[in-house]
Design a protein around this motif. Structure first.
Motif, short mmCIF file in Angstrom:
data_model
loop_
_atom_site.label_atom_id
_atom_site.label_comp_id
_atom_site.label_asym_id
_atom_site.label_seq_id
_atom_site.Cartn_x
_atom_site.Cartn_y
_atom_site.Cartn_z
N ASP A 1 -2.19 6.20 -10.83
CA ASP A 1 -3.06 5.46 -9.92
C ASP A 1 -3.74 4.34 -10.70
N SER B 1 7.06 2.11 -14.68
CA SER B 1 5.73 2.69 -14.55
C SER B 1 5.75 3.92 -13.66
N ILE C 1 3.32 4.56 -11.52
CA ILE C 1 2.38 4.26 -10.44
C ILE C 1 2.94 4.78 -9.12
#
Length: 170
Positions: A27, A48, A50
């Protein structure tokens, strides 16, 4: 793990290449990034962890290079709105290389000045790739070699592709 980047002053940044790549943070709050001066977003999110990637908060009007920007990602949520200004983008090669995204909705997205789209969807795993009403502009060469054409989707696992009214694709 969470990372708050809302206090970063990005107003003079021109190169964000690899900035969030290969991060283990799931996050990251980049919602206040002023990307109006950014020219290079190559590999920005590449690799990533994310979980939500939403580029609707970005000003893309000066970006030229988006190569590999979403490569090797597996987000739970992916937002790529057709309202962004991609008029200066020239390179979208490897844009989704080896990414795993439930739905890639590029409906109505316009890239009027693309020069390089090689391997754009190479290795992409998705249930739906929608490039309906997509426009790569008149500058893009439609004369791809057989190898370049095949490499656009080489290794991809796409359940459904929609590309009605796509201009200059491939």
């Amino acid at each position: 793990t969470t990372l708050d980047l809302t206090h970063f002053d990005m107003s003079n940044v021109t190169d964000m290449s690899g900035m969030l790549s290969n991060t283990d943070y799931e996050d990251i709050d980049y919602s206040t990034f002023d990307t109006s001066s950014v020219v290079n977003m190559e590999n920005l999110f590449n690799g990533s962890a994310i979980e939500t990637i939403d580029v609707s908060v970005f000003d893309m009007s000066n970006v030229v290079n988006m190569s590999g920007m979403f490569g090797n990602i597996k987000p739970q949520t992916f937002v790529f709105p057709n309202t962004l200004d991609f008029s200066n983008v020239e390179d979208i090669s490897n844009l989704f290389v080896n990414a795993e995204i439930d739905t890639v909705d590029l409906t109505g997205v316009s890239f009027p000045n693309i020069n390089n789209r090689k391997m754009m969807f190479y290795g992409l795993k998705t249930d739906l790739l929608d490039i309906s009403d997509w426009d790569l502009g008149d500058n893009v060469s439609t004369n791809l070699t057989q190898n370049e054409y095949e490499a656009l989707f080489d290794g991809a696992n796409i359940h459904e592709i929609r590309f009605s009214n796509a201009n200059n694709f491939p």
